[in-house]
Scaffold this active site. Structure first.
Site, PDB file in Angstrom:
ATOM      1  N   TYR A   1      -6.235 -27.504  43.373  1.00  0.00           N
ATOM      2  CA  TYR A   1      -6.178 -28.970  43.226  1.00  0.00           C
ATOM      3  C   TYR A   1      -7.583 -29.567  43.303  1.00  0.00           C
ATOM      4  O   TYR A   1      -7.966 -30.382  42.460  1.00  0.00           O
ATOM      5  CB  TYR A   1      -5.284 -29.551  44.322  1.00  0.00           C
ATOM      6  CG  TYR A   1      -5.018 -31.044  44.195  1.00  0.00           C
ATOM      7  CD1 TYR A   1      -4.253 -31.556  43.143  1.00  0.00           C
ATOM      8  CD2 TYR A   1      -5.533 -31.931  45.129  1.00  0.00           C
ATOM      9  CE1 TYR A   1      -4.000 -32.918  43.038  1.00  0.00           C
ATOM     10  CE2 TYR A   1      -5.277 -33.301  45.033  1.00  0.00           C
ATOM     11  CZ  TYR A   1      -4.512 -33.788  43.989  1.00  0.00           C
ATOM     12  OH  TYR A   1      -4.266 -35.137  43.889  1.00  0.00           O
TER      13      TYR A   1
ATOM     14  N   SER B   1      -9.237 -37.935  43.125  1.00  0.00           N
ATOM     15  CA  SER B   1      -8.675 -37.856  44.477  1.00  0.00           C
ATOM     16  C   SER B   1      -9.840 -37.786  45.449  1.00  0.00           C
ATOM     17  O   SER B   1     -10.951 -37.395  45.069  1.00  0.00           O
ATOM     18  CB  SER B   1      -7.832 -36.578  44.598  1.00  0.00           C
ATOM     19  OG  SER B   1      -7.486 -36.339  45.952  1.00  0.00           O
TER      20      SER B   1
HETATM   21  N1  LIG Z   1      -0.125 -39.448  46.227  1.00  0.00           N
HETATM   22  C1  LIG Z   1      -1.292 -39.087  46.735  1.00  0.00           C
HETATM   23  O1  LIG Z   1      -1.431 -38.973  47.975  1.00  0.00           O
HETATM   24  C2  LIG Z   1      -2.457 -38.841  45.824  1.00  0.00           C
HETATM   25  C3  LIG Z   1      -3.717 -38.653  46.413  1.00  0.00           C
HETATM   26  C4  LIG Z   1      -4.812 -38.422  45.591  1.00  0.00           C
HETATM   27  C5  LIG Z   1      -4.662 -38.400  44.215  1.00  0.00           C
HETATM   28  N2  LIG Z   1      -3.426 -38.578  43.662  1.00  0.00           N
HETATM   29  C6  LIG Z   1      -3.310 -38.540  42.213  1.00  0.00           C
HETATM   30  O2  LIG Z   1      -2.649 -39.700  41.757  1.00  0.00           O
HETATM   31  C7  LIG Z   1      -2.099 -39.440  40.455  1.00  0.00           C
HETATM   32  C8  LIG Z   1      -0.687 -39.976  40.390  1.00  0.00           C
HETATM   33  O3  LIG Z   1       0.140 -39.195  41.228  1.00  0.00           O
HETATM   34  P1  LIG Z   1       1.216 -39.831  42.218  1.00  0.00           P
HETATM   35  O4  LIG Z   1       0.736 -39.588  43.579  1.00  0.00           O
HETATM   36  O5  LIG Z   1       1.577 -41.191  41.782  1.00  0.00           O
HETATM   37  O6  LIG Z   1       2.431 -38.792  41.999  1.00  0.00           O
HETATM   38  P2  LIG Z   1       3.847 -38.968  41.258  1.00  0.00           P
HETATM   39  O7  LIG Z   1       4.429 -37.608  41.183  1.00  0.00           O
HETATM   40  O8  LIG Z   1       4.642 -40.038  41.914  1.00  0.00           O
HETATM   41  O9  LIG Z   1       3.440 -39.459  39.803  1.00  0.00           O
HETATM   42  C9  LIG Z   1       2.822 -38.596  38.883  1.00  0.00           C
HETATM   43  C10 LIG Z   1       3.459 -38.795  37.515  1.00  0.00           C
HETATM   44  O10 LIG Z   1       2.802 -37.930  36.577  1.00  0.00           O
HETATM   45  C11 LIG Z   1       3.812 -37.421  35.707  1.00  0.00           C
HETATM   46  N3  LIG Z   1       3.377 -36.179  35.062  1.00  0.00           N
HETATM   47  C12 LIG Z   1       3.302 -34.939  35.596  1.00  0.00           C
HETATM   48  N4  LIG Z   1       2.917 -34.056  34.649  1.00  0.00           N
HETATM   49  C13 LIG Z   1       2.751 -34.759  33.499  1.00  0.00           C
HETATM   50  C14 LIG Z   1       2.357 -34.400  32.190  1.00  0.00           C
HETATM   51  N5  LIG Z   1       2.074 -33.131  31.848  1.00  0.00           N
HETATM   52  N6  LIG Z   1       2.272 -35.381  31.273  1.00  0.00           N
HETATM   53  C15 LIG Z   1       2.587 -36.658  31.589  1.00  0.00           C
HETATM   54  N7  LIG Z   1       2.978 -37.050  32.798  1.00  0.00           N
HETATM   55  C16 LIG Z   1       3.046 -36.110  33.757  1.00  0.00           C
HETATM   56  C17 LIG Z   1       5.007 -37.221  36.609  1.00  0.00           C
HETATM   57  O11 LIG Z   1       6.223 -37.137  35.873  1.00  0.00           O
HETATM   58  C18 LIG Z   1       4.953 -38.441  37.501  1.00  0.00           C
HETATM   59  O12 LIG Z   1       5.706 -39.515  36.973  1.00  0.00           O
HETATM   60  C19 LIG Z   1      -2.208 -37.924  40.257  1.00  0.00           C
HETATM   61  O13 LIG Z   1      -3.309 -37.650  39.406  1.00  0.00           O
HETATM   62  C20 LIG Z   1      -2.479 -37.406  41.652  1.00  0.00           C
HETATM   63  O14 LIG Z   1      -3.163 -36.180  41.648  1.00  0.00           O
HETATM   64  C21 LIG Z   1      -2.330 -38.801  44.446  1.00  0.00           C
END
Ligand SMILES: NC(=O)c1ccc[n+]([C@@H]2O[C@H](COP(=O)([O-])OP(=O)(O)OC[C@H]3O[C@@H](n4cnc5c(N)ncnc54)[C@H](O)[C@@H]3O)[C@@H](O)[C@H]2O)c1
Length: 283
Positions: free
Chosen positions: A156, A143
């Site tokens: 986080y 991130s």
């Molecule tokens: N959305 C943002 O603004 C943002 C910004 C920076 C980083 N991220 C990172 O992007 C990545 C994806 O997140 P996203 O934003 O698509 O969110 P999201 O919630 O849409 O998707 C995350 C997925 O991870 C799955 N998950 C959670 N715990 C799990 C586990 N123990 N085992 C397997 N799967 C699991 C969830 O069920 C979900 O489908 C994450 O690592 C998040 O930290 C997101």
């Protein structure tokens, strides 16, 4: 890695958001796709949708924080498609709060999913990828919170800083040992996904007996993440950034300039040994 057709990608956290967008784009490139997620119904519908569109998809219910579960994922992926070329350790969750108020369960949950989830992916897949001797690529989702910090997001940020450091080490290790396998670290900005409702996947083991953090600051971060990700970029932008990064063999897949500038403030402060400033508060 330039050749995607009929190769295989494994994506964790593939039932939603950035992971789902990557799974869809890899499918469009002609790859076999293994979708791994802990959320069963969302995983089934994502897998079914990709298959209905003609993709070769396998959905595997996986808890990335559990090494045995990730071992079973690797067995399933190799069993179905014979080889794995791209591994995206993408599953992740978030909590906010003042670092002294977050519960032990908050810390453990984020470290187990966001850090051990990547470690388990590396431990279960990389030895087989190296042994195959084929071109490959690993993408770990960190991130911009790994490159800069904001108050009331310490748990986080620490998990994502760990993901970034681990990825940098992995890059150097594979350059030394198996340079046909590239590494990228994805550092997204605010993306319109389900991340604000990450608690939907918080297991009871991390939420028992009043151990949930419900403080003013944790609620404030939750509301801010909800509001700002809803107005954020489409996850498809991240998928395209990842695909291009793999083609370009580019390690740092960073956010747009606004976010880079914030991260560079921190680098300048470190270089000058100046105290951290509240960059977000000044925007
Ligand atoms: N959305 C943002 O603004 C943002 C910004 C920076 C980083 N991220 C990172 O992007 C990545 C994806 O997140 P996203 O934003 O698509 O969110 P999201 O919630 O849409 O998707 C995350 C997925 O991870 C799955 N998950 C959670 N715990 C799990 C586990 N123990 N085992 C397997 N799967 C699991 C969830 O069920 C979900 O489908 C994450 O690592 C998040 O930290 C997101």
């Amino acid at each position: 890695m330039q050749d995607f057709k009929n190769r295989t990608a494994v994506v964790t956290g593939a039932a939603s958001g950035i992971g789902l967008a990557m799974a869809e784009l890899f499918t469009a490139e002609g790859m076999n796709i293994v979708l791994a997620d802990v959320e069963v119904e969302a995983l089934e519908s994502a897998t079914a949708r990709i298959e209905a569109g003609g993709g070769r998809a396998l959905g595997v219910v996986t808890d990335v924080s559990d090494d045995e579960s990730v071992a079973a994922l690797a067995d399933a992926a190799y069993g179905a498609f014979g080889s794995v070329h791209i591994l995206c350790n993408n599953a992740g969750v978030i909590v906010g709060g003042a670092s002294w108020e977050n519960s032990v369960a908050d810390y453990r949950w984020l470290l187990d999913v966001n850090v051990m989830g990547i470690a388990n992916g590396l431990r279960q897949f990389v030895p087989r990828m190296i042994a195959a001797g084929e071109p490959g690529h690993i993408v770990n989702t960190a991130s911009m919170a790994a490159l800069t910090t904001m108050p009331f997001s310490g748990v986080y940020s620490l998990s994502k800083a760990a993901a970034l450091s681990l990825s940098e080490c992995l890059y150097k290790e594979l350059q030394a040992v198996a340079p046909q396998i590239g590494v990228s670290v994805l550092c997204p900005e605010l993306i319109d996904t389900g991340i604000a409702s990450a608690a939907r996947n918080r297991p009871a083991a991390y939420a028992g007996d009043g151990d949930l953090t419900e403080t003013e600051s944790s609620k404030m971060i939750h509301d801010a993440v909800t509001e700002h990700t809803a107005g954020g970029l489409d996850p498809g932008v991240m998928a395209a950034r990842v695909l291009q990064g793999i083609k370009d063999e580019k390690f740092y897949l960073l956010a747009e300039d606004f976010w880079k500038d914030i991260a560079f403030v921190r680098l300048d402060e470190i270089r000058a040994e100046a105290n951290p400033t509240m960059v977000y508060g000044e925007q």
